[in-house]
Design a protein around this motif. Structure first.
Motif, PDB file in Angstrom:
ATOM      1  N   PRO A  43     -17.829   0.833  10.954  1.00  0.00           N
ATOM      2  CA  PRO A  43     -18.431   0.314   9.720  1.00  0.00           C
ATOM      3  C   PRO A  43     -19.409  -0.819  10.010  1.00  0.00           C
ATOM      4  CG  PRO A  43     -16.283  -0.658  10.024  1.00  0.00           C
ATOM      5  CD  PRO A  43     -16.458   0.322  11.160  1.00  0.00           C
ATOM      6  N   SER A  44     -20.172  -1.194   9.014  1.00  0.00           N
ATOM      7  CA  SER A  44     -20.961  -2.412   9.131  1.00  0.00           C
ATOM      8  C   SER A  44     -20.015  -3.602   9.026  1.00  0.00           C
ATOM      9  CB  SER A  44     -22.008  -2.489   8.022  1.00  0.00           C
ATOM     10  OG  SER A  44     -21.371  -2.669   6.757  1.00  0.00           O
ATOM     11  N   VAL A  45     -20.437  -4.736   9.534  1.00  0.00           N
ATOM     12  CA  VAL A  45     -19.615  -5.944   9.428  1.00  0.00           C
ATOM     13  C   VAL A  45     -19.386  -6.296   7.962  1.00  0.00           C
ATOM     14  CG1 VAL A  45     -19.539  -8.416   9.887  1.00  0.00           C
ATOM     15  CG2 VAL A  45     -20.248  -6.842  11.691  1.00  0.00           C
ATOM     16  N   ALA A  46     -20.415  -6.133   7.145  1.00  0.00           N
ATOM     17  CA  ALA A  46     -20.275  -6.445   5.715  1.00  0.00           C
ATOM     18  C   ALA A  46     -19.227  -5.557   5.062  1.00  0.00           C
ATOM     19  CB  ALA A  46     -21.618  -6.300   5.013  1.00  0.00           C
ATOM     20  N   ASP A  47     -19.253  -4.272   5.382  1.00  0.00           N
ATOM     21  CA  ASP A  47     -18.260  -3.365   4.804  1.00  0.00           C
ATOM     22  C   ASP A  47     -16.858  -3.696   5.299  1.00  0.00           C
ATOM     23  OD1 ASP A  47     -20.141  -2.037   3.332  1.00  0.00           O
ATOM     24  OD2 ASP A  47     -20.240  -0.268   4.617  1.00  0.00           O
ATOM     25  N   TYR A  48     -16.742  -4.078   6.566  1.00  0.00           N
ATOM     26  CA  TYR A  48     -15.430  -4.414   7.093  1.00  0.00           C
ATOM     27  C   TYR A  48     -14.884  -5.683   6.441  1.00  0.00           C
ATOM     28  CZ  TYR A  48     -11.538  -5.077  10.284  1.00  0.00           C
ATOM     29  OH  TYR A  48     -10.277  -5.239  10.807  1.00  0.00           O
ATOM     30  N   ARG A  49     -15.742  -6.648   6.224  1.00  0.00           N
ATOM     31  CA  ARG A  49     -15.306  -7.859   5.542  1.00  0.00           C
ATOM     32  C   ARG A  49     -14.800  -7.537   4.132  1.00  0.00           C
ATOM     33  NH1 ARG A  49     -16.925 -12.982   7.184  1.00  0.00           N
ATOM     34  NH2 ARG A  49     -17.412 -13.570   5.031  1.00  0.00           N
ATOM     35  N   ALA A  50     -15.470  -6.608   3.469  1.00  0.00           N
ATOM     36  CA  ALA A  50     -14.998  -6.179   2.149  1.00  0.00           C
ATOM     37  C   ALA A  50     -13.644  -5.476   2.268  1.00  0.00           C
ATOM     38  CB  ALA A  50     -16.032  -5.264   1.500  1.00  0.00           C
ATOM     39  N   PHE A  51     -13.467  -4.703   3.334  1.00  0.00           N
ATOM     40  CA  PHE A  51     -12.209  -4.020   3.613  1.00  0.00           C
ATOM     41  C   PHE A  51     -11.069  -5.032   3.761  1.00  0.00           C
ATOM     42  CE2 PHE A  51      -9.347  -2.760   7.111  1.00  0.00           C
ATOM     43  CZ  PHE A  51      -8.861  -1.537   6.680  1.00  0.00           C
ATOM     44  N   LEU A  52     -11.366  -6.197   4.344  1.00  0.00           N
ATOM     45  CA  LEU A  52     -10.335  -7.213   4.555  1.00  0.00           C
ATOM     46  C   LEU A  52      -9.969  -7.963   3.286  1.00  0.00           C
ATOM     47  CD1 LEU A  52     -11.269  -8.897   7.959  1.00  0.00           C
ATOM     48  CD2 LEU A  52      -9.682  -7.011   7.531  1.00  0.00           C
ATOM     49  N   ARG A  53     -10.820  -7.940   2.294  1.00  0.00           N
ATOM     50  CA  ARG A  53     -10.593  -8.753   1.104  1.00  0.00           C
ATOM     51  C   ARG A  53      -9.242  -8.467   0.459  1.00  0.00           C
ATOM     52  NH1 ARG A  53     -10.590 -13.148  -0.151  1.00  0.00           N
ATOM     53  NH2 ARG A  53     -12.654 -13.283   0.799  1.00  0.00           N
ATOM     54  N   THR A  54      -8.914  -7.196   0.261  1.00  0.00           N
ATOM     55  CA  THR A  54      -7.623  -6.860  -0.344  1.00  0.00           C
ATOM     56  C   THR A  54      -6.476  -7.382   0.504  1.00  0.00           C
ATOM     57  OG1 THR A  54      -8.492  -4.893  -1.424  1.00  0.00           O
ATOM     58  CG2 THR A  54      -6.115  -4.963  -1.061  1.00  0.00           C
ATOM     59  N   ARG A  55      -6.605  -7.283   1.817  1.00  0.00           N
ATOM     60  CA  ARG A  55      -5.548  -7.700   2.721  1.00  0.00           C
ATOM     61  C   ARG A  55      -5.342  -9.216   2.686  1.00  0.00           C
ATOM     62  NH1 ARG A  55      -7.726  -3.198   3.373  1.00  0.00           N
ATOM     63  NH2 ARG A  55      -6.633  -1.458   4.356  1.00  0.00           N
TER      64      ARG A  55
END
Length: 405
Positions: free
Chosen positions: A245-257
């Motif tokens: 993924p892009s770093v931006a998308d991965y950061r969004a992925f971490l938000r819920t966690r």
């Protein structure tokens, strides 16, 4: 004599005795196929083992001791997953797939909506398939993991287990005249990496795990112990998403966690909570690990007072410089790994001291607790693990002497 003290600790798992491993392997399994039924004899053995383990940590120079994760079932000498799989035995709503169950259908991550797709074929494993497939290469993955599915409503059922964990460590602390000790527990984001057929979305699944694990967190804190939350998913999941993924998308992925974890620890004393971050403890190249600089600000949003992270292995040691450029919440304690689980080479105490001093120059000696990169139990031979802990203790004493002049 120096008036400065550099405290020391570990990241959790420590070598189990052959007797404890054998006793765990001999336990009967409940009807669900994975819950081990503890016996009074096993309970007594575990309590004695924790007491002896704490004494050995003190002898090695460890000042903030743990129970070695002895309450988490480990039935083989090399088990990289006990820190996670223990939760299966303490959680209702899980079920092992039947022997004839079809393998999960292939999935693919989509731009803007990353999802875990490569739990068993990480990009690093693919890039170095020849090394990973060669039993003489020295690349270790531990025993093959087993993962149940979430098929029902999740609920915590590990009250007796965590009560035994806290009682064993409290008794060991008292026996050795100690006050501070910690017990590890699983983060919601890491717990939710198993399959799910009950909840409508990954987000809903993670939040359900947050409510489950909150009960264990509270039990540890209420016992007067420090809670270490293990969450490799924050960094390690990067290598389990294909395509990358892009770093931006991965950061969004971490938000819920991040949000679910903060929900789970809401109301707990910040000074009794520490977060352990790592990139996975298997012995491999790790060339596809995500750089810490991309997520460190998100990690610091977790309402923990202490942060444990890899800073000793050769893939991540250089990242000590990242901590010079971040705004740490007041009172934050850094717990850098200064001896590594990733090599059989025992670090020289002078090197350990050098690594500690890097962080002491950033946050002051009172803001550093020297630790291991990750758990040593099951990752390196016990004789080597204890040599590393002695090097850790001696390196901390050298660092304190240098600071104290």
């Amino acid at each position: 004599m120096s008036a400065v003290t550099i405290h020391t600790t570990t990241a959790g798992s420590l070598p189990r005795s052959p007797e404890l491993v054998a006793a765990t392997r001999a336990l009967e399994t409940a009807e669900d196929g994975f819950t081990l039924i503890h016996t009074p004899e096993y309970t007594e053995l575990a309590a004695t083992a924790v007491r002896e383990l704490v004494g050995r940590q003190v002898e090695a120079g460890i000042t903030i001791v743990g129970d070695g994760e002895y309450g988490k079932a480990m039935t083989t000498a090399h088990d990289f997953g006990a820190w996670w799989s223990y939760s299966f035995q303490r959680t209702a709503g899980l079920e092992l797939p039947g022997p004839d169950a079809a393998p999960p259908a292939p999935v693919r991550s989509e731009p803007g909506a990353p999802r875990l797709t490569s739990m068993t074929d990480r990009r690093d494993w693919v890039a170095f398939a020849e090394a990973y497939g060669d039993p003489t290469s020295g690349v270790l993955l531990g025993e093959p993991p087993f993962w149940p599915l979430t098929t029902g409503d999740l609920a915590y059922r590990g009250h007796d287990h965590v009560a035994a964990d806290t009682a064993n460590l409290r008794a060991a602390l008292d026996a050795h005249g100690l006050e501070r000790g910690f017990i590890t527990s699983l983060a919601p984001g890491s717990a939710a990496r198993i399959g799910n057929t009950r909840y409508a979305s990954d987000e809903e699944h993670i939040w359900a795990w947050a409510d489950v694990m909150r009960e264990e967190y509270r039990a540890i804190v209420d016992a007067g112990l420090t809670l270490q939350i293990d969450d490799p998913s924050l960094a390690e999941s990067w290598d389990q998403i294909n395509p990358e993924p892009s770093v931006a998308d991965y950061r969004a992925f971490l938000r819920t966690r991040i949000d679910a974890l903060n929900h789970a620890i809401e109301g707990l004393p910040r000074e009794q909570v520490r977060l352990h971050l790592c990139w996975g403890s298997w012995h491999g190249p790790h060339t596809t690990d995500l750089e810490l600089r991309h997520i460190v600000d998100l990690i610091l949003e977790v309402n923990a007072g202490e942060f444990s992270f890899e800073a000793g292995n050769v893939r991540h040691e250089h990242e000590w410089k990242v901590w010079r450029d971040v705004d740490l919440p007041a009172g934050t304690v850094l717990q850098p790994g200064v001896v590594s689980h990733a090599t059989n080479v025992v670090e020289h105490p002078e090197l350990v001291a050098d690594r500690i001093l890097r962080f002491a120059e950033i946050v002051g000696p009172e803001g550093v607790v020297a630790s291991t990169d990750c758990g040593l139990g099951g990752r390196v031979h016990p004789q080597i693990a204890w040599a590393k802990l002695r090097a850790l203790g001696e390196g901390a004493r050298l660092a304190a002497q240098r600071i104290g002049g």
